[in-house]
Design a protein around this motif. Structure first.
Motif, PDB file in Angstrom:
ATOM      1  N   LYS A  85      -7.808   5.634  13.556  1.00 46.56           N
ATOM      2  CA  LYS A  85      -8.668   4.376  12.825  1.00 46.56           C
ATOM      3  C   LYS A  85      -8.440   4.066  11.513  1.00 46.56           C
ATOM      4  O   LYS A  85      -8.751   3.244  11.400  1.00 46.56           O
ATOM      5  N   LEU A  86      -7.350   4.739  10.601  1.00 49.51           N
ATOM      6  CA  LEU A  86      -7.351   4.390   9.435  1.00 49.51           C
ATOM      7  C   LEU A  86      -6.362   2.827   9.672  1.00 49.51           C
ATOM      8  O   LEU A  86      -5.382   2.810  10.852  1.00 49.51           O
ATOM      9  N   LYS A  87      -6.569   2.602   9.176  1.00 47.70           N
ATOM     10  CA  LYS A  87      -5.166   1.209   8.801  1.00 47.70           C
ATOM     11  C   LYS A  87      -4.575   1.359   7.156  1.00 47.70           C
ATOM     12  O   LYS A  87      -4.608   0.784   6.420  1.00 47.70           O
ATOM     13  N   LEU A  88      -4.150   1.787   7.108  1.00 42.48           N
ATOM     14  CA  LEU A  88      -3.757   2.448   5.941  1.00 42.48           C
ATOM     15  C   LEU A  88      -2.500   1.529   5.357  1.00 42.48           C
ATOM     16  O   LEU A  88      -1.417   0.337   6.091  1.00 42.48           O
ATOM     17  N   SER A  89      -2.734   0.953   4.210  1.00 40.02           N
ATOM     18  CA  SER A  89      -1.474   0.273   3.563  1.00 40.02           C
ATOM     19  C   SER A  89       0.159   0.274   3.414  1.00 40.02           C
ATOM     20  O   SER A  89      -0.219   1.558   3.610  1.00 40.02           O
TER      21      SER A  89
END
Length: 376
Positions: free
Chosen positions: A332-336
Motif C-alpha cells: 500500500k505504501l509508496k515509500l520515497s
C-alpha cells in the motif's frame, strides 16, 4: 495555504472555547430580550440590545473565548500541568479573573462608545462605566463570564483526558452505531522497560513514562496520528488508511518520534540516569469501531489487525530490528528514497495459523552507513 496537522490540532482545542462562550452569551441575551423586549426597564449604565450591539457583543464574546482558549492552550495549562484537578480549576479561575477584568473594561467602553457615538475616552463614557461597575448588571456580567469560563475549562479538561477527537465523536454520535473502517495501527513499545522500572522504582519510573510520552506528542500530531491507548510502556497509535498513506505519515511518524526522543537524551540522562528507546510495528486491516462500556464509555476498535500488529511487534527483539511492517501494508505504501525495506521473509506469529511476511524499515542514509561499515 493549508494548515499543518499541529495547527489544526490547536485550532480544534481553541475553537470550542469561542463556541461555548458564544452559545452561553446568546442564550443570556435571548433571555434578557424575552423578559424585556421593549428595553423599557434598563438602567442608565446598561447598554441596550440594539442589532449593532448584538452583533458587536457576539463577535466580541467569541473572540474573548478564543483568546482565553489561546492563553489556556499555550500558557496557563502548562503552568498547572502537574497540579490536581481542583487546584487547576481554582488557580486558572483566579488568573483568568484578572485577565477578564481588563477585557470587561475595554469591551464596555467600546460598546458604550458605539451606542453614544462618543469617544471611549470621554468623561461621559467613563462616568457610565463607574456607574456600571457598581450595578447589578456588572454582577450578572461576571456571573456569565465565570460560568462561561468554568464550562470551557471543564470541557478542555475532559477533552484532554479522554484524548484526541473522542469527546467530539461522543457528541456527534459518530460511533454510536458500530462502523467498519480500514485503519493502520502502530504498536510502540519501550525497550528494556522492566529493567528500567526495577532500577528507578515505580514512582520515578512513572515520571519517566510521563516525560517519555510527552516527547512523542509533536511527532504524532505532525503526522495526523491518534493515540488509541497507553498500556503501561506501550502506545497504540492509529490512522484511517487513506490519511496514513498520504506522504507515508505512519512511517514518518516513527522516525519523527525517534528524532524527538534523541533530542531529549540529555534531559533523560540527567533526570533518570537512563536513556529510553523504543521499537514499533505497523499493520493495517478492517476494524469495527464503536462506543462500548456500561460503567465507562469508550471508543473501541475490534479486529484481527490489532492482534496481528501486536504479534509483529513481538518479533522485533528476535529479529534485532526496531521497526517492522507487514507485507500487505508494504504494498500500500509508496515509500520515497528516504526509506529502505529489508525483506525478512515469512514469519509465524504466536496464536496465528498463518505466517506473514515482514519487512524492516530503515532510513536510507543510515542503512547506507550500515552497509558500508559491514563491507569494511
Amino acid at each position: 495555504m493549508s494548515l499543518s496537522a499541529k495547527n489544526k490540532y490547536y485550532l480544534k482545542r481553541i475553537l470550542p472555547f469561542g463556541i461555548i462562550w458564544l452559545s452561553i452569551a446568546a442564550l443570556i441575551m435571548w433571555s434578557q430580550y424575552a423578559v424585556n423586549p421593549e428595553q423599557t426597564d434598563i438602567i442608565e449604565s446598561d447598554v441596550p440590545l440594539t442589532p449593532s450591539i448584538v452583533i458587536f457583543a457576539s463577535i466580541s464574546i467569541f473572540i474573548v473565548g478564543c483568546i482565553v482558549g489561546c492563553i489556556e492552550v499555550f500558557i496557563v495549562n502548562k503552568l498547572f500541568i502537574r497540579q490536581s484537578f481542583p487546584k487547576k480549576i481554582i488557580g486558572k479561575l483566579f488568573l483568568y479573573t484578572i485577565v477578564l477584568s481588563v477585557l470587561v473594561l475595554i469591551l464596555y467602553l467600546l460598546a458604550a462608545s458605539i451606542v453614544s457615538n462618543e469617544s471611549m475616552f470621554s468623561e461621559k463614557i467613563w462616568n457610565e462605566y463607574v456607574e456600571f461597575f457598581s450595578s447589578i448588571t456588572h454582577i450578572s456580567t461576571w456571573i456569565q463570564l465565570l460560568f462561561s469560563l468554568l464550562a470551557s475549562l471543564l470541557y478542555a479538561e475532559v477533552s484532554e483526558n479522554l484524548g484526541q477527537n473522542i469527546l467530539y465523536n461522543f457528541f456527534t454520535g459518530r460511533y454510536h452505531k458500530p462502523v467498519d473502517e480500514n485503519r493502520i495501527f502502530m504498536f510502540v513499545d519501550m525497550k528494556d522497560s522492566t529493567t528500567i522500572a526495577e532500577k528507578l522504582g515505580h514512582k520515578t519510573y512513572f515520571k519517566l513514562l510521563r516525560d517519555y510520552y510527552r516527547s512523542f506528542s509533536d511527532a504524532i500530531l505532525k503526522n495526523y496520528g491518534e493515540v488509541y491507548q497507553y498500556v503501561g510502556d506501550e502506545i497504540v497509535i492509529t490512522w484511517k488508511l487513506d490519511k496514513s498513506l498520504k506522504n507515508n505519515r505512519c512511517v514518518e511518524c516513527f522516525f519523527d518520534m525517534k528524532t524527538a526522543l534523541q533530542k531529549q537524551q540529555k534531559n533523560f540522562e540527567k533526570k533518570y540516569d537512563t536513556i529510553p528507546d523504543f521499537k514499533a510495528a505497523l499493520h493495517f486491516g478492517q476494524v469495527t469501531t464503536g462506543e462500548i462500556g456500561a460503567l465507562k464509555k469508550d471508543i473501541f476498535f475490534t479486529g484481527d489487525v490489532l492482534n496481528t500488529t501486536s504479534r509483529i511487534l513481538g518479533l522485533t527483539s528476535a529479529l534485532q530490528e526496531d521497526f517492522l511492517l507487514s507485507e500487505p501494508l508494504s504494498r500500500k505504501l509508496k515509500l520515497s528514497e528516504a526509506f529502505t525495506l529489508k525483506d525478512l521473509g515469512a514469519k509465524g506469529l504466536k496464536g496465528k495459523s498463518k505466517s506473514i511476511k515482514v519487512f524492516a524499515v530503515h532510513e536510507a542514509a543510515k542503512a547506507s552507513l550500515k552497509s558500508t561499515a559491514y563491507e569494511v
